[in-house]
Design a protein around this motif. Structure first.
Motif, PDB file in Angstrom:
ATOM      1  N   HIS A 188      60.751  53.037   1.583  1.00  0.00           N
ATOM      2  CA  HIS A 188      60.418  51.959   2.516  1.00  0.00           C
ATOM      3  C   HIS A 188      61.446  51.881   3.638  1.00  0.00           C
ATOM      4  O   HIS A 188      61.094  51.832   4.822  1.00  0.00           O
ATOM      5  CB  HIS A 188      60.354  50.621   1.777  1.00  0.00           C
ATOM      6  N   ASP A 189      62.721  51.885   3.291  1.00  0.00           N
ATOM      7  CA  ASP A 189      63.769  51.763   4.307  1.00  0.00           C
ATOM      8  C   ASP A 189      63.840  52.993   5.208  1.00  0.00           C
ATOM      9  O   ASP A 189      64.237  52.899   6.364  1.00  0.00           O
ATOM     10  CB  ASP A 189      65.125  51.515   3.637  1.00  0.00           C
ATOM     11  N   PRO A 193      62.931  51.425   9.025  1.00  0.00           N
ATOM     12  CA  PRO A 193      64.352  51.044   9.038  1.00  0.00           C
ATOM     13  C   PRO A 193      64.640  49.691   9.661  1.00  0.00           C
ATOM     14  O   PRO A 193      65.677  49.082   9.358  1.00  0.00           O
ATOM     15  CB  PRO A 193      65.002  52.174   9.847  1.00  0.00           C
ATOM     16  N   ASP A 194      63.740  49.191  10.518  1.00  0.00           N
ATOM     17  CA  ASP A 194      63.988  47.904  11.165  1.00  0.00           C
ATOM     18  C   ASP A 194      63.046  46.815  10.666  1.00  0.00           C
ATOM     19  O   ASP A 194      62.842  45.798  11.337  1.00  0.00           O
ATOM     20  CB  ASP A 194      63.859  48.040  12.688  1.00  0.00           C
ATOM     21  N   THR A 197      61.534  42.818   6.142  1.00  0.00           N
ATOM     22  CA  THR A 197      61.715  42.785   4.688  1.00  0.00           C
ATOM     23  C   THR A 197      62.243  44.137   4.226  1.00  0.00           C
ATOM     24  O   THR A 197      61.512  45.137   4.267  1.00  0.00           O
ATOM     25  CB  THR A 197      60.382  42.492   3.977  1.00  0.00           C
ATOM     26  N   PRO A 198      63.506  44.225   3.822  1.00  0.00           N
ATOM     27  CA  PRO A 198      64.040  45.515   3.363  1.00  0.00           C
ATOM     28  C   PRO A 198      63.425  45.931   2.032  1.00  0.00           C
ATOM     29  O   PRO A 198      62.814  45.125   1.323  1.00  0.00           O
ATOM     30  CB  PRO A 198      65.542  45.236   3.226  1.00  0.00           C
ATOM     31  N   GLY A 199      63.626  47.193   1.681  1.00  0.00           N
ATOM     32  CA  GLY A 199      62.994  47.743   0.500  1.00  0.00           C
ATOM     33  C   GLY A 199      63.313  47.025  -0.793  1.00  0.00           C
ATOM     34  O   GLY A 199      62.419  46.771  -1.610  1.00  0.00           O
ATOM     35  N   ARG A 200      64.574  46.706  -1.027  1.00  0.00           N
ATOM     36  CA  ARG A 200      64.955  46.056  -2.289  1.00  0.00           C
ATOM     37  C   ARG A 200      64.276  44.700  -2.443  1.00  0.00           C
ATOM     38  O   ARG A 200      63.917  44.285  -3.548  1.00  0.00           O
ATOM     39  CB  ARG A 200      66.476  45.903  -2.360  1.00  0.00           C
ATOM     40  N   ARG A 201      64.097  43.995  -1.310  1.00  0.00           N
ATOM     41  CA  ARG A 201      63.432  42.696  -1.383  1.00  0.00           C
ATOM     42  C   ARG A 201      61.930  42.871  -1.586  1.00  0.00           C
ATOM     43  O   ARG A 201      61.285  42.058  -2.242  1.00  0.00           O
ATOM     44  CB  ARG A 201      63.715  41.873  -0.126  1.00  0.00           C
TER      45      ARG A 201
END
Length: 310
Positions: A188-189, A193-194, A197-201
């Motif tokens: 996902h990241d 990349p921008d 919602t980042p991947g871990r979330r």
């Protein structure tokens, strides 16, 4: 001139009705909101447990709600759900009234405790919303990107759901396996990349439904989305660089929609695609999605100095 104040819980019904009505017009449409009262009510309820703590209201002399600006804060980033200003189209100074009211609501919102420490403002609206474009320019919010909203409705959506997902044993709901979850977060990241919602979330989200497609060497791709009051929303589709152009994305979207349909039947499915992402447009088009609207995202960096227009 409208009176500006912080919202209270008694305003909610009038706000939902106003936003849903204005959302029907591209010249007023905000991308963060749906288009029906049910969708708007659901979205405001999800902004935070205390919607009124991040909302500003404009009222006329009779106390009727004529404008609203709701704010969602994530870390140091604030998303503006608005501004919405209800002005008659034939008003001789409609544009001036809209801008003056919108400026006053933003000035009031920036003083709310919830916005303390915010460094970035995000605005998102229909390309035909010239009022928002002028508002963004005056407040130093530059165009960050443009996106296109694709939708699948009525018979084509029902047909896809009836056919069901492709019979591929490699496609499954995101398991609890920490290695697979970490692989999804990394992909996902890498793909987005921008993203807000980042991947871990994303993999820890209670709101999102996530499906994955595994191959012999690991994760080939994933898709994530959620069910709203009137639609299924495909939020992100990420495919490993070595697995693209092989139908992985279509397989994932079909399985995701089948999973979302377990929450009940909706009239449409939607996805936002960044302008220029031809591969994603081709993928959704092959699934039957059609272009519905073009949207513009504006972003203001407050660390460079907030440009107040009032």
């Amino acid at each position: 001139m409208h009176d500006i104040r912080t919202a209270n819980s008694a305003d909610l019904g009038a706000v939902v009705a106003l936003v849903a009505r204005l959302q029907q017009e591209p010249a007023h449409q905000i991308g963060f909101h749906g288009e029906t009262e049910a969708e708007v009510a659901e979205e405001l309820a999800e902004l935070s447990p205390d919607w009124v703590g991040g909302a500003v209201i404009a009222t006329d002399r009779g106390g009727r709600v004529r404008g609203v600006l709701s704010v969602e804060v994530e870390g140091k980033r604030a998303y503006l759900y608005g501004p919405f200003v209800d002005v008659p189209a034939n008003h001789p100074a409609a544009g001036q009234v809209w801008q003056t009211t919108a400026d006053a609501m933003l000035t009031h919102a920036m003083k709310l405790p919830r916005l303390a420490g915010v460094e970035v403002l995000e605005l998102f609206g229909h390309r035909k919303n010239r009022l928002l474009s002028e508002f963004a320019t005056r407040h130093g919010a530059a165009v960050r990107m443009t996106t296109r909203r694709f939708m699948l409705t009525a018979a084509p959506l029902r047909s896809l759901l009836v056919r069901g997902p492709a019979q591929d044993d490699r496609v499954a709901l995101l398991p609890q396996d920490p290695h697979i979850r970490e692989a999804v977060a990394r992909l996902h990241d890498r793909c987005f990349p921008d993203a807000a919602t980042p991947g871990r979330r994303l993999v820890a989200s209670d709101r999102h439904t996530v499906v994955v497609l595994m191959g012999e060497r690991g994760l080939l791709g994933f898709a994530a989305g959620y069910t709203q009051a009137d639609e299924y929303y495909v939020d992100v589709v990420g495919v490993d660089e070595d697995a693209r152009s092989c139908g992985v994305g279509r397989t994932l979207v079909r399985r995701l929609l089948a999973e979302l349909a377990r929450d009940g039947i909706r009239d449409r499915a939607a996805a936002m695609i960044r302008d220029g992402n031809d591969a994603s447009e081709r993928m959704f088009t092959k699934l039957g999605f059609e272009l519905h609207a073009e949207m513009v995202n504006y972003q203001a960096d407050l660390t460079a100095g907030y440009r107040s227009a009032v």
